[in-house]
Design a protein around this motif. Sequence first.
Motif, mmCIF file in Angstrom:
data_model
loop_
_atom_site.group_PDB
_atom_site.id
_atom_site.type_symbol
_atom_site.label_atom_id
_atom_site.label_comp_id
_atom_site.label_asym_id
_atom_site.label_seq_id
_atom_site.Cartn_x
_atom_site.Cartn_y
_atom_site.Cartn_z
ATOM 1 N N ALA A 22 76.626 97.060 22.074
ATOM 2 C CA ALA A 22 75.175 96.967 21.889
ATOM 3 C C ALA A 22 74.556 96.047 22.940
ATOM 4 O O ALA A 22 73.469 96.315 23.469
ATOM 5 N N ALA A 23 75.253 94.945 23.280
ATOM 6 C CA ALA A 23 74.731 94.020 24.283
ATOM 7 C C ALA A 23 74.622 94.695 25.646
ATOM 8 O O ALA A 23 73.636 94.507 26.379
ATOM 9 N N GLN A 47 64.769 86.935 35.573
ATOM 10 C CA GLN A 47 63.924 87.556 34.543
ATOM 11 C C GLN A 47 64.783 88.218 33.476
ATOM 12 O O GLN A 47 64.489 88.126 32.269
ATOM 13 N N LEU A 48 65.832 88.908 33.922
ATOM 14 C CA LEU A 48 66.713 89.583 32.969
ATOM 15 C C LEU A 48 67.381 88.570 32.048
ATOM 16 O O LEU A 48 67.499 88.796 30.834
ATOM 17 N N SER A 49 67.811 87.440 32.602
ATOM 18 C CA SER A 49 68.480 86.417 31.792
ATOM 19 C C SER A 49 67.532 85.844 30.739
ATOM 20 O O SER A 49 67.897 85.699 29.562
ATOM 21 N N LYS A 50 66.299 85.519 31.174
ATOM 22 C CA LYS A 50 65.330 84.952 30.231
ATOM 23 C C LYS A 50 64.967 85.960 29.145
ATOM 24 O O LYS A 50 64.857 85.615 27.963
ATOM 25 N N GLU A 74 64.888 87.592 23.630
ATOM 26 C CA GLU A 74 64.779 88.707 22.705
ATOM 27 C C GLU A 74 66.036 88.899 21.867
ATOM 28 O O GLU A 74 65.953 89.233 20.679
ATOM 29 N N TYR A 75 67.231 88.720 22.489
ATOM 30 C CA TYR A 75 68.463 89.108 21.790
ATOM 31 C C TYR A 75 69.498 87.977 21.730
ATOM 32 O O TYR A 75 70.594 88.197 21.203
#
Length: 765
Positions: free
Chosen positions: A433-434, A485-488, A493-494
């Motif tokens: 899922a991750a 941005q992807l890391s933040k 969110e998850y």
Amino acid sequence: MKKFNSVFRRFLVSYIVILIIPSIAGFLSYHTSISVTEKLSIENSVMQLQKSKELLERRMAEVEGFTRQLAINPDINVLMNEKSSGEQTNVYGIWRILRSVLTFGQTNDFLQQFYIYLGNYNVILTPGSAYVRPEHFYESFRYEDQSLAEWRQTILGQTHRSEIMPLRQYNNRGTITSVVTYMQSLPLDSFSGSSPAIVVVTIDEKTITNLLTGITDKYGGWTQISDAGGRTIASLGTGVPDMQALAKDASFDADKTSQFYKDDLVITIHSNTNGWVYRSGIPRHALLEYANQIKFITWTITGIAIAVGLFVGLMLAYRNSMPIHKLVSVVKEQFGKDDTTERNEYDFLHGNIAEMIRSSNQLESELRRQLPLIRDAFLKRLLSGELQTREEIFAAASQANTGIYGHSGFVCILQVQGYTGMDSVEVLNELHAARLLLKQALLDIAGFTLTTDWGSDRIVIVFASKEAETGNTIGRDEIASLLDQLSKHAFAEYRITFIAALGEAFASETEVSVSYEQAKQTMDQALHADRKGIVWFEETRLESATYYYPLEMELRLIGTIRAGETEETSRIVRTVMSLNTEQRELSVEMWQQLAGELKGTLLKLLDQKSFMESGMFEQLKDRIIALHATDKRSFQAEIEEITGVMCSIVVSRKNDGHTRIIEAIKTYISGHFSDSDLTLYRVAEAVERPEKYISQLFKEVTGSNLSDYLEQVRMENAIALLRENRYTVDEISSRVGYNSSHSFRRAFKRVTGVSPSSYRQTVEG
């Protein structure tokens, strides 16, 4: 047979009707075919005879034009006006004339045999020879019914103005033949007495009759040409009637184009140019041959068709029904449906075929669903280095309907943190899922999904662009910003965190696997050092006891040298050196082994035929053996120089072959540009290469299309003819290979910017 009775009766009635209609039509066509065939034969014969007449007159006009060219030839004029002084002869002037007239016979077979008589020198000139005494020429070339004195008096001693002597027997070096003689005195304004020079052209009867074979080859019969006085110029075929008796026969109209005379259809054409009469006789049986064939075929086919109609009808009815019954049986067997009593076979087939179509659509949908898996497999093969050459990469990308969207970039590995050492089902589901969430977030942020899963907790991303970004901080900053941005986003969110490891930039599709290996090494170093966030390859330095020179990199180096790709070869060499000098700490022994491996690769390549025949084999071999690995920079420079020489040898061999082909193409075009039917196929046939190959090769070598080059050659020759001002524009368009003057004018204006007429006026002005 009861089940076939209805089908058989319906088929039989329709079949008989179908047979009756063409039988009646064939019977009527037989009666009309005679008149139609006769009319078409007359029209075709008149057209063929007219074409032969026009061609013959054109050839004779060229002969006359040849004499006019000689009349304005300055060398001949000098010799005609010179006064002979005893035994002295202007040898140089005669040699210049022989050279200038040597090529006339190559363009017109009517000019194969001609001679020029110079009265003041009493010499006869022929293509390639000079006879200082006319009697020497007479020994080899003479009329059978004419003595030397008569020949001197009637041919050499008189003035001739475009005079044509009819058919006479002629001795050509011992071979007896029949010739027509064309005579013209020089200069053209000679009127009486003897003239300074005489041009005599002897035209073999076979050369003339070769232009008349169209009718006789098709129908047989005969063809005959006579002058205005009724004397024979040439004749061909068998059964030629006596023309004098024919002219006296009251039943024959000499001015009528076509008429039946005895058993022949006689076609007559009069020439308005020289008064010659062209006649051709077609046998009546040959004329009606096609009509008789139609009659025989019509009645034979009709009789056979009616005789076997009933039998064929029965067989066809059985034959047409059997496939349906077999198809029904197969469908029943496959689908297990035996009960068709409530519906007929067609309804049964309709229902089952519809079911098969639905199954086919489901299969197609499944294949579309599998397409992402195929693309993922392509990316995995690219990253693992299974695809070695660019051609192989492009082929695999086309098969997977994908690509890497550029030629250069970086390979990045993302590893999800927090699951090390856990391999339960629940953990694997969470990791799955991750990975999905990270790829979707990357798609939302960056707008692309060039990613693949690598293990349970890793994602590989290929960042690619059209231009090379090696050393470009903007590209690195963009990637760092995107990953940040992807890391933040993932954490907010998850609550997902990851480590990003990136290799060095790749400058070609073939180096993607190298960048991936560097990213893996970077990830291992980052995990070992407990690094966080984004880690670049150059931030880590490997201490290795072994060198890095895998088999796929060696094969890639060999392949690029064989292809003559100098830049790609140098890039691979620099990559190998960088990986083993800048990114690794090699011992002296490991460095010596790496140098030996590189030398071995080059020595293996030298064993190929292309290098052994180049003339530089021994020199290259000695240079490779003499390489010393003491200085890494000089070693790299020497390796790049040697590989560059090897690539240049490959390119040179390719270019030599290409140059020969291009020169052959240009030579063929220069000799055949006047042919309006000259096509790419004929050029390819002449050089024995495929059409597509020579088209692409000509474009690559010369920079222009083959059609543009042909047009350029035609325009250059057209300009030369326009400057001479001897031909009309229509004649020039035909001479340079255009079917119509309109096409020629349009092409000329497109190339030069002016029309042919305007260009001629400019030159004259």
